[in-house]
Design an enzyme around this catalytic site. Structure first.
Site, PDB file in Angstrom:
ATOM      1  N   CYS A   9       0.828  -1.220   0.000  1.00 53.02           N
ATOM      2  CA  CYS A   9       0.000   0.000   0.000  1.00 53.02           C
ATOM      3  C   CYS A   9       0.859   1.267   0.000  1.00 53.02           C
ATOM      4  O   CYS A   9       1.531   1.542  -0.973  1.00 53.02           O
ATOM      5  CB  CYS A   9      -0.983  -0.029   1.170  1.00 53.02           C
ATOM      6  SG  CYS A   9      -2.396   1.091   0.907  1.00 53.02           S
ATOM      7  N   HIS A  56      -4.262  -4.446   0.188  1.00 53.70           N
ATOM      8  CA  HIS A  56      -3.965  -5.063   1.485  1.00 53.70           C
ATOM      9  C   HIS A  56      -4.390  -6.522   1.502  1.00 53.70           C
ATOM     10  O   HIS A  56      -5.315  -6.906   2.224  1.00 53.70           O
ATOM     11  CB  HIS A  56      -4.687  -4.305   2.605  1.00 53.70           C
ATOM     12  CG  HIS A  56      -4.051  -3.013   2.983  1.00 53.70           C
ATOM     13  ND1 HIS A  56      -2.896  -2.938   3.738  1.00 53.70           N
ATOM     14  CD2 HIS A  56      -4.412  -1.735   2.715  1.00 53.70           C
ATOM     15  CE1 HIS A  56      -2.572  -1.665   3.924  1.00 53.70           C
ATOM     16  NE2 HIS A  56      -3.466  -0.915   3.311  1.00 53.70           N
ATOM     17  N   GLU A 105      -3.035  -8.784   2.989  1.00 50.07           N
ATOM     18  CA  GLU A 105      -2.790  -9.348   4.325  1.00 50.07           C
ATOM     19  C   GLU A 105      -3.949  -9.133   5.288  1.00 50.07           C
ATOM     20  O   GLU A 105      -3.980  -9.729   6.378  1.00 50.07           O
ATOM     21  CB  GLU A 105      -1.512  -8.751   4.917  1.00 50.07           C
ATOM     22  CG  GLU A 105      -1.640  -7.379   5.555  1.00 50.07           C
ATOM     23  CD  GLU A 105      -1.706  -6.211   4.558  1.00 50.07           C
ATOM     24  OE1 GLU A 105      -1.759  -5.052   5.004  1.00 50.07           O
ATOM     25  OE2 GLU A 105      -1.701  -6.472   3.333  1.00 50.07           O
TER      26      GLU A 105
END
Length: 309
Positions: free
Chosen positions: A149, A242, A244
């Site tokens: 990001c 994102h 994750e």
């Protein structure tokens, strides 16, 4: 090994709060003594965690780095020119180190996370000078860097001169992406179309990326633009979203924004029936694990020297 336990040798401190959570999730965490008894050279991964909720990000990343048969040693890095307000000084002092302490070492891989500072020009970020020193150091001392990001935008700006620009409104939700070339090892095993979360106020130019011979746009979205960018030498991998994130992370960010009085729209394509009372499904988990596994295997493990000179 207990039934249901996954043997994934990730070597972290026993005292790190994420360790107990990982064990409860049946993810095996290797302690230092057991790691020393394995006759293999572990991968050394440095994580520069710029996110405000550091403990949440630690857990998210450790889940992913632990999902391979490779032994991985983790070192968390913090900035000395910035005071974190959402984590205790004790946690930072116990589990994090500084660039001064690692700059004479070499690492097989590194992760630079996002940070909620997109509204600032890069040069106005209080730790920008320190960050550029670290990014310069990675050129000779890290095999491959995975940037997430804002970290991805900072990397594109520092290494390739590609700036960010503000969006009319926040890109916020789950979006479809396409893979440009499935033969590239980083996306090996990906579906042609997959989902990924985004939460950002700025973006980068797909045209600038496409016109830079040093870069390859590996995945993009018709709705939110560039997603996975990789340098031709695989030294730098930039993820503008994102992957994750947990299933509930966007919901937590939405509630936080509303609490702050921000004019934030509901995350797109996220809540079932657009009902904030329904739990969002995680529709990106498998591709997240694939990306991290592919990065560790093909771009770190298979590229890093057994012994640094």
């Amino acid at each position: 090994m207990q039934e249901g336990e996954i043997l994934v040798p990730i070597n972290i401190s026993r005292e790190l709060p994420a360790t107990e959570v990982l064990k409860q999730e049946k993810i095996f965490v290797m302690d230092e003594n057991r790691a020393k008894n394995q006759d293999i050279r572990p991968l050394n991964i440095l994580i520069l965690n710029l996110m405000p909720d550091k403990e949440t990000t630690e857990l998210q990343l450790l889940r992913l780095l632990g999902n391979t048969p490779l032994q991985v040693n983790i070192t968390f890095l913090r900035m000395t020119t910035h005071e974190s307000k959402n984590v205790s000084r004790s946690h930072l002092n116990t589990f994090y180190t500084t660039f001064e302490d690692v700059k004479n070492h070499r690492y097989d891989g590194m992760i630079i996370t996002g940070a909620p500072i997109e509204h600032l020009p890069f040069e106005d970020v209080d730790y920008w000078e320190e960050l550029t020193e670290i990014m310069a150091w990675t050129k000779q001392n890290v095999t491959s860097v995975l940037n997430i990001c804002w970290g991805a935008q900072a990397s594109l700006y520092y290494h390739y001169g590609i700036g960010k620009y503000e969006l009319p409104e926040k890109t916020f939700g789950i979006y479809k992406h396409r893979v440009a070339d499935p033969k590239i090892k980083l996306v090996r095993g990906f579906d042609e179309v997959f989902h990924a979360p985004h939460s950002r106020y700025t973006t980068v130019s797909m045209e600038e990326i496409a016109n830079d011979p040093r870069l390859f746009l590996l995945s993009s979205s018709e709705e939110v633009g560039a997603f996975i960018i990789m340098s031709n030498d695989a030294k730098h991998i930039m993820i503008t979203g994102h992957l994750e994130y947990d299933a509930t992370t966007l919901a937590e960010e939405y509630a936080r924004d509303l609490h702050k009085g921000l004019d934030t729209s509901m995350p797109e394509n996220y809540f079932p029936n657009d009902d904030v009372n329904e739990r969002p499904p995680n529709t990106w988990r498998s591709h997240t694990h694939l990306l991290f596994s592919n990065w560790l295997n093909y771009y770190v493990y298979q590229q890093t020297p057994y012994q640094w000179d």
